[in-house]
Write a protein that holds these residues in place. Structure first.
Motif: not given
Lengths: 198, 229
Positions: B21-30
């Motif tokens: 989830e943190p990884f997905l969050l990071l990707v979405l933010c980018l």
């Protein structure tokens, strides 16, 4: 956390859609267009009965242009207009003389989209004004600012040091679409318009 | 008795979620940042800035004797002709100009013009030099903006366009005409102050019966540098 992921996913989808729509609505780079000067809305679409009267700022004399007729053209021939030019004194009375009242057939393929200075000799094509430059402009006339097109011209009938003519055109003005023109130190302003979009 | 190997224990679902989830969050933010930059910085507000302003100067008035361009029809690119500005150049006062040019006569009461001549080029002669084929005088009235004398045209509009021409970015003016008489239909010329001779880049026609045709004008840099015709 999941709510945040959902929110960001929606933002990604929304931005992507917005980019696609924006790119689709644009003209391709190779054909990015600026404003259009619609020359065909000047003398070419004048109708019988249209009239435009100009007053010279110094002498206060008047010049009137009237569309007398727009005869139906022969098949595949250029549509012409029959134009009457009248010269009047400051009181509006016709001037005397042979050239004070002249009617001529205006052929846009030969005479262009400006008045003939010698309408009594419409075949003297060497006297037709020459377009030098065109740009958008505004003119203050009758207390109002009017957006128009400034056209810098050369009058080949005049000596080279006095041959500059400047004319301001607005397609809403009848006959030639002229709002104002300057020639030989004289400035002629539109004072009366009848017909057309004026 | 076999001993079954104990399966490698997978991380419990909660731990997996903690990793992804943190990884997905990071990707979405980018992704939001990149897309937002493209949409609001890269694309935002550039349409008006890129539209060319209208500041037309008649390029025919700048024609110089000896300037030349090649031209060819899109349908027959192998048949190249050369347009050369004649020594008379720009004639703003025809009454004081020549009475005849080649087979053209009675020119003193003509509209002001640029005097040119056409040469059909021999195979491989792209330098547009002296040709065994006789040249033909052709006049271009100054107000007809790229349409030759003898074509009966009525101008519709003038509009600047930003285009690419021969690997260069140019502002050209598209002039739209209605042509009468021979070859009637809608004709367009494309003119640029940066193109030599008449400033002509391209001429197109849309005939009611014959469809579309295009004539391209091609700058001849090396020949122009070599001198007169």
């Amino acid at each position: 956390m999941r709510a945040l992921i959902l929110l960001l996913s929606l933002a990604v989808i929304g931005l992507a859609a917005s980019i696609v729509l924006e790119a689709h609505g644009r003209e391709p780079y190779e054909r990015r267009a600026g404003p259009r000067f619609e020359v065909g809305r000047l003398i070419a679409d004048a109708r019988p009965g249209e009239q435009a009267v100009y007053r010279e700022q110094g002498s206060l004399e008047l010049t009137a242009f009237v569309v007398e007729a727009a005869p139906p053209p022969a098949p595949n021939a250029v549509p012409r207009k029959v134009i009457r030019r009248e010269l009047r004194d400051r009181a509006g009375q016709p001037l005397s003389g042979r050239l004070s009242h002249v009617t001529y057939p205006h052929d846009p393929s030969l005479h262009g989209w400006f008045p003939l200075e010698a309408p009594e000799a419409p075949d003297a094509l060497d006297r037709v004004w020459i377009v030098r430059a065109i740009r958008p402009d505004t003119v203050r006339l009758g207390g109002k600012e009017r957006r128009c097109w400034r056209v810098d011209l050369t009058d080949p009938a005049l000596p080279p040091d006095q041959d500059t003519v400047v004319a301001w055109f607005d397609p809403e003005v009848p006959v030639y679409g002229l709002l104002r023109y300057k020639r030989l130190g004289e400035t002629w302003d539109l004072v009366h318009a009848q017909g057309g979009g004026a | 008795m076999s001993v079954r190997a104990a399966p490698r224990s997978a991380p419990p679902p909660a731990a997996r979620r903690r990793v992804s989830e943190p990884f997905l969050l990071l990707v979405l933010c980018l992704m939001v940042a990149v897309l937002g930059y493209i949409r609001f910085v890269g694309m935002g507000g550039t349409l008006e800035a890129d539209a060319p302003e209208f500041s037309f100067r008649n390029p025919l008035l700048a024609a110089q004797p000896g300037e030349r361009v090649l031209f060819y029809a899109r349908e027959q690119p192998q048949q190249v002709s050369c347009l050369v500005v004649r020594p008379e150049g720009v004639v703003t006062r025809p009454a004081r100009g020549p009475e005849h040019l080649g087979i053209l006569g009675d020119l003193r009461r003509e509209r002001p013009y640029v005097a040119t001549e056409y040469k059909a080029l021999e195979r491989g002669d792209l330098a547009c030099g002296p040709s065994s084929v006789p040249a033909q005088a052709v006049l271009y009235p100054l107000n007809d903006l790229g349409m030759p004398q003898g074509t009966q045209v009525r101008m519709h509009s003038i509009q600047p366009l930003r285009v690419r021409w021969r690997d260069r970015e140019l502002v050209v003016y598209e002039v739209v005409f209605e042509r009468y008489g021979m070859l009637p239909g809608t004709w367009r010329t494309y003119l640029s102050e940066d193109a030599p001779a008449l400033g002509l880049v391209k001429r197109t026609a849309l005939h009611p019966n014959r469809g579309a045709e295009e004539v391209h004008f091609q700058e001849l840099v090396e020949a122009a540098a070599a001198g007169g015709p």
